[in-house]
Write an enzyme that holds these catalytic residues in place. Structure first.
Site, PDB file in Angstrom:
ATOM      1  N   THR A 123       0.834  -1.209   0.000  1.00  0.00           N
ATOM      2  CA  THR A 123       0.000   0.000   0.000  1.00  0.00           C
ATOM      3  C   THR A 123       0.868   1.259   0.000  1.00  0.00           C
ATOM      4  O   THR A 123       1.993   1.248   0.530  1.00  0.00           O
ATOM      5  CB  THR A 123      -0.901  -0.002   1.263  1.00  0.00           C
ATOM      6  OG1 THR A 123      -1.445   1.301   1.449  1.00  0.00           O
ATOM      7  CG2 THR A 123      -0.128  -0.354   2.526  1.00  0.00           C
ATOM      8  N   ASP A 124       0.328   2.337  -0.538  1.00  0.00           N
ATOM      9  CA  ASP A 124       1.050   3.627  -0.494  1.00  0.00           C
ATOM     10  C   ASP A 124       1.174   4.153   0.934  1.00  0.00           C
ATOM     11  O   ASP A 124       1.976   5.047   1.204  1.00  0.00           O
ATOM     12  CB  ASP A 124       0.368   4.674  -1.396  1.00  0.00           C
ATOM     13  CG  ASP A 124      -1.060   5.027  -0.969  1.00  0.00           C
ATOM     14  OD1 ASP A 124      -1.610   4.369  -0.057  1.00  0.00           O
ATOM     15  OD2 ASP A 124      -1.637   5.964  -1.558  1.00  0.00           O
ATOM     16  N   GLU A 125       0.378   3.578   1.865  1.00  0.00           N
ATOM     17  CA  GLU A 125       0.414   4.095   3.243  1.00  0.00           C
ATOM     18  C   GLU A 125       1.764   3.861   3.910  1.00  0.00           C
ATOM     19  O   GLU A 125       2.088   4.514   4.902  1.00  0.00           O
ATOM     20  CB  GLU A 125      -0.724   3.493   4.075  1.00  0.00           C
ATOM     21  CG  GLU A 125      -2.072   3.844   3.479  1.00  0.00           C
ATOM     22  CD  GLU A 125      -3.258   3.558   4.380  1.00  0.00           C
ATOM     23  OE1 GLU A 125      -3.103   3.580   5.610  1.00  0.00           O
ATOM     24  OE2 GLU A 125      -4.350   3.324   3.835  1.00  0.00           O
ATOM     25  N   TYR A 149      -1.255  -0.329  11.162  1.00  0.00           N
ATOM     26  CA  TYR A 149      -1.511  -1.006   9.879  1.00  0.00           C
ATOM     27  C   TYR A 149      -0.368  -0.765   8.902  1.00  0.00           C
ATOM     28  O   TYR A 149       0.247  -1.703   8.384  1.00  0.00           O
ATOM     29  CB  TYR A 149      -2.835  -0.515   9.271  1.00  0.00           C
ATOM     30  CG  TYR A 149      -2.980  -0.851   7.790  1.00  0.00           C
ATOM     31  CD1 TYR A 149      -3.058  -2.160   7.349  1.00  0.00           C
ATOM     32  CD2 TYR A 149      -3.021   0.179   6.829  1.00  0.00           C
ATOM     33  CE1 TYR A 149      -3.165  -2.465   5.988  1.00  0.00           C
ATOM     34  CE2 TYR A 149      -3.132  -0.117   5.472  1.00  0.00           C
ATOM     35  CZ  TYR A 149      -3.207  -1.442   5.057  1.00  0.00           C
ATOM     36  OH  TYR A 149      -3.303  -1.739   3.719  1.00  0.00           O
ATOM     37  N   LYS A 153       2.528  -3.313   7.243  1.00  0.00           N
ATOM     38  CA  LYS A 153       2.722  -3.498   5.794  1.00  0.00           C
ATOM     39  C   LYS A 153       4.162  -3.156   5.418  1.00  0.00           C
ATOM     40  O   LYS A 153       4.787  -3.843   4.614  1.00  0.00           O
ATOM     41  CB  LYS A 153       1.742  -2.640   4.992  1.00  0.00           C
ATOM     42  CG  LYS A 153       0.277  -3.031   5.120  1.00  0.00           C
ATOM     43  CD  LYS A 153      -0.043  -4.428   4.601  1.00  0.00           C
ATOM     44  CE  LYS A 153       0.046  -4.548   3.099  1.00  0.00           C
ATOM     45  NZ  LYS A 153      -0.461  -5.857   2.615  1.00  0.00           N
TER      46      LYS A 153
HETATM   47  N1  LIG Z   1      -8.273  -1.505   0.129  1.00  0.00           N
HETATM   48  C1  LIG Z   1      -7.376  -0.657  -0.340  1.00  0.00           C
HETATM   49  O1  LIG Z   1      -7.688   0.487  -0.670  1.00  0.00           O
HETATM   50  C2  LIG Z   1      -5.929  -1.104  -0.492  1.00  0.00           C
HETATM   51  C3  LIG Z   1      -5.046  -0.250  -1.141  1.00  0.00           C
HETATM   52  C4  LIG Z   1      -3.716  -0.656  -1.329  1.00  0.00           C
HETATM   53  C5  LIG Z   1      -3.324  -1.896  -0.869  1.00  0.00           C
HETATM   54  N2  LIG Z   1      -4.196  -2.712  -0.222  1.00  0.00           N
HETATM   55  C6  LIG Z   1      -3.712  -4.039   0.218  1.00  0.00           C
HETATM   56  O2  LIG Z   1      -4.389  -4.997  -0.572  1.00  0.00           O
HETATM   57  C7  LIG Z   1      -4.609  -6.190   0.190  1.00  0.00           C
HETATM   58  C8  LIG Z   1      -6.074  -6.544   0.161  1.00  0.00           C
HETATM   59  O3  LIG Z   1      -6.835  -5.466   0.705  1.00  0.00           O
HETATM   60  P1  LIG Z   1      -8.423  -5.553   0.829  1.00  0.00           P
HETATM   61  O4  LIG Z   1      -8.928  -4.171   0.891  1.00  0.00           O
HETATM   62  O5  LIG Z   1      -8.954  -6.500  -0.183  1.00  0.00           O
HETATM   63  O6  LIG Z   1      -8.543  -6.218   2.264  1.00  0.00           O
HETATM   64  P2  LIG Z   1      -9.774  -6.981   2.938  1.00  0.00           P
HETATM   65  O7  LIG Z   1      -9.686  -6.665   4.389  1.00  0.00           O
HETATM   66  O8  LIG Z   1     -11.026  -6.679   2.196  1.00  0.00           O
HETATM   67  O9  LIG Z   1      -9.453  -8.514   2.694  1.00  0.00           O
HETATM   68  C9  LIG Z   1      -8.423  -9.200   3.366  1.00  0.00           C
HETATM   69  C10 LIG Z   1      -8.654 -10.694   3.167  1.00  0.00           C
HETATM   70  O10 LIG Z   1      -7.578 -11.390   3.807  1.00  0.00           O
HETATM   71  C11 LIG Z   1      -8.134 -12.476   4.543  1.00  0.00           C
HETATM   72  N3  LIG Z   1      -7.235 -12.779   5.670  1.00  0.00           N
HETATM   73  C12 LIG Z   1      -6.976 -11.990   6.746  1.00  0.00           C
HETATM   74  N4  LIG Z   1      -6.124 -12.630   7.575  1.00  0.00           N
HETATM   75  C13 LIG Z   1      -5.832 -13.822   6.987  1.00  0.00           C
HETATM   76  C14 LIG Z   1      -5.011 -14.915   7.350  1.00  0.00           C
HETATM   77  N5  LIG Z   1      -4.306 -14.925   8.494  1.00  0.00           N
HETATM   78  N6  LIG Z   1      -4.940 -15.983   6.516  1.00  0.00           N
HETATM   79  C15 LIG Z   1      -5.643 -15.996   5.353  1.00  0.00           C
HETATM   80  N7  LIG Z   1      -6.453 -14.988   4.965  1.00  0.00           N
HETATM   81  C16 LIG Z   1      -6.544 -13.921   5.774  1.00  0.00           C
HETATM   82  C17 LIG Z   1      -9.497 -11.988   5.009  1.00  0.00           C
HETATM   83  O11 LIG Z   1     -10.352 -13.070   5.351  1.00  0.00           O
HETATM   84  C18 LIG Z   1      -9.958 -11.209   3.781  1.00  0.00           C
HETATM   85  O12 LIG Z   1     -10.625 -12.067   2.872  1.00  0.00           O
HETATM   86  C19 LIG Z   1      -4.079  -5.909   1.595  1.00  0.00           C
HETATM   87  O13 LIG Z   1      -2.812  -6.501   1.706  1.00  0.00           O
HETATM   88  C20 LIG Z   1      -3.989  -4.396   1.662  1.00  0.00           C
HETATM   89  O14 LIG Z   1      -2.937  -3.997   2.507  1.00  0.00           O
HETATM   90  C21 LIG Z   1      -5.484  -2.338  -0.029  1.00  0.00           C
END
Ligand SMILES: NC(=O)c1ccc[n+]([C@@H]2O[C@H](COP(=O)([O-])OP(=O)(O)OC[C@H]3O[C@@H](n4cnc5c(N)ncnc54)[C@H](O)[C@@H]3O)[C@@H](O)[C@H]2O)c1
Length: 329
Positions: A123-125, A149, A153
């Site tokens: 993430t950009d964060e 968080y 990351k």
């Molecule tokens: N949402 C955003 O805007 C955004 C932006 C940039 C990067 N990201 C990154 O993208 C990725 C996905 O983000 P998201 O928004 O889909 O998150 P989300 O919270 O919607 O989904 C996370 C998923 O991971 C699963 N999970 C959590 N712990 C687990 C474990 N121990 N074992 C197996 N599965 C597990 C959860 O059940 C869920 O299905 C993350 O790594 C996040 O840091 C998100």
């Protein structure tokens, strides 16, 4: 090719699986997801009978589960994480467990099994916060995470980096700006605002709503990750974003306009502790070197997202009811 996706029942992971199965006819997907509160197997009900899709319910923190899930795998795309900043303030330890230790176990197992490709979705964060007129995050911006968080990351990014430098591990990191679109859990800003308005509730905005985020449609993020999987170089970082900066209050106004409501629905709430002021991504590396570009305009993407939540109340309402204790509701 058999692809292992971790966290495929979450927002971005499920959009990614649907995107890949739609676009690529010779890829099989194994989805390893422990189904935390944020994971929803319903997101992928449309492909439950698909021969090219296998679901394993299990955690990335369990060595035997990870070992089995990686058998016969040609590449890993790692999404699984605790992803909600507010939750990392009220309960931070699980963020280290999943995002740091879970990622480490995946890296170590993939290294031992000689998996030829590993894309780590970050993430950009991790770059911290920008001033209003303070330029953009590039891949050279020093990491300065401010929340538990983003710190977790950043720590996982550092492990991927160290595995490349120490073991020549074929890892690549992506760092994307804020995503929006269908299947996003209704605790996050855009679906929270849309669903609250559908329920005729007020919409909470932190502080004065001046914080700035750079928004990208989730399907554009998915196409970028797939491009990195195909063409990204090992050991490199690729920023992903759409040059689309909005203050939170302007996002709220735009959603109010799309939903035919006035500003009396806005409720300013006490700001999040340590709230990063601005994120903005320079994505010229992935655009220039790998030829990726976003397909959605924000105008179309946001209107389509509002329509999706309107049409899919049966999807979001039970999630919201089960989690009615959220701070931001
Ligand atoms: N949402 C955003 O805007 C955004 C932006 C940039 C990067 N990201 C990154 O993208 C990725 C996905 O983000 P998201 O928004 O889909 O998150 P989300 O919270 O919607 O989904 C996370 C998923 O991971 C699963 N999970 C959590 N712990 C687990 C474990 N121990 N074992 C197996 N599965 C597990 C959860 O059940 C869920 O299905 C993350 O790594 C996040 O840091 C998100």
């Amino acid at each position: 090719m058999r692809l292992l996706v971790t966290g495929g029942c979450g927002f971005i992971g499920s959009n990614f699986i649907l995107h890949v199965l739609e676009k690529e006819k010779d890829i099989q997907i194994v989805n390893l997801d422990s189904l935390t509160y944020a994971g929803n197997a319903e997101n992928l009900s449309s492909i439950s009978g698909n021969q090219r899709y296998t679901f394993i319910q299990g955690t990335i923190n369990d060595p035997e589960t990870v070992e089995n899930a990686m058998t016969g795998i040609g590449a890993v795309v790692h999404f699984a994480a605790e992803s909600h900043v507010d939750k990392s303030i009220t309960g931070p330890l699980i963020f280290t467990q999943t995002n740091v230790l879970g990622t480490h176990l995946l890296l170590e197992t993939a290294r031992k099994k000689k998996i030829p490709r590993f894309v780590h979705v970050s993430t950009d964060e991790v770059y911290g916060s920008l001033e209003r007129n303070g330029g953009l995050f590039t891949e050279q911006t020093p990491l300065a995470p401010n929340s538990p968080y983003s710190a977790s990351k950043a720590a996982s990014d550092m492990l991927v980096r160290s595995y490349f430098h120490t073991f020549k591990f074929p890892g690549t990191i992506t760092r994307c700006s804020n995503n929006y679109g269908p299947l996003q859990f209704p605790e996050k800003l855009i679906p929270l605002l849309i669903t609250n308005l559908m329920e005729n509730k007020r919409i909470p905005i932190y502080g004065k709503g001046e914080n700035i985020r750079d928004w990208l449609h989730v399907r554009d993020h998915c196409s970028a990750i797939f491009t990195v999987l195909q063409k990204g170089r090992e050991g490199e970082v690729y920023n992903i974003g759409g040059l689309n900066e909005w203050t939170n209050i302007d996002i709220a106004r735009e959603i109010l306009r799309l939903m035919g409501k006035d500003e009396s629905y806005i409720e300013y709430v006490v700001d999040r502790p340590g709230h990063d002021f601005r994120y903005a991504i320079d994505a010229s590396k992935i655009m220039g070197r790998l030829g990726w570009k976003p397909a959605y305009t924000f105008e179309n993407g946001l209107a389509e997202t509002v329509a999706w939540y309107r049409e899919n109340e049966a999807w979001w309402r039970p999630l919201k009811e089960r989690n009615s204790s959220w701070k931001r509701l």
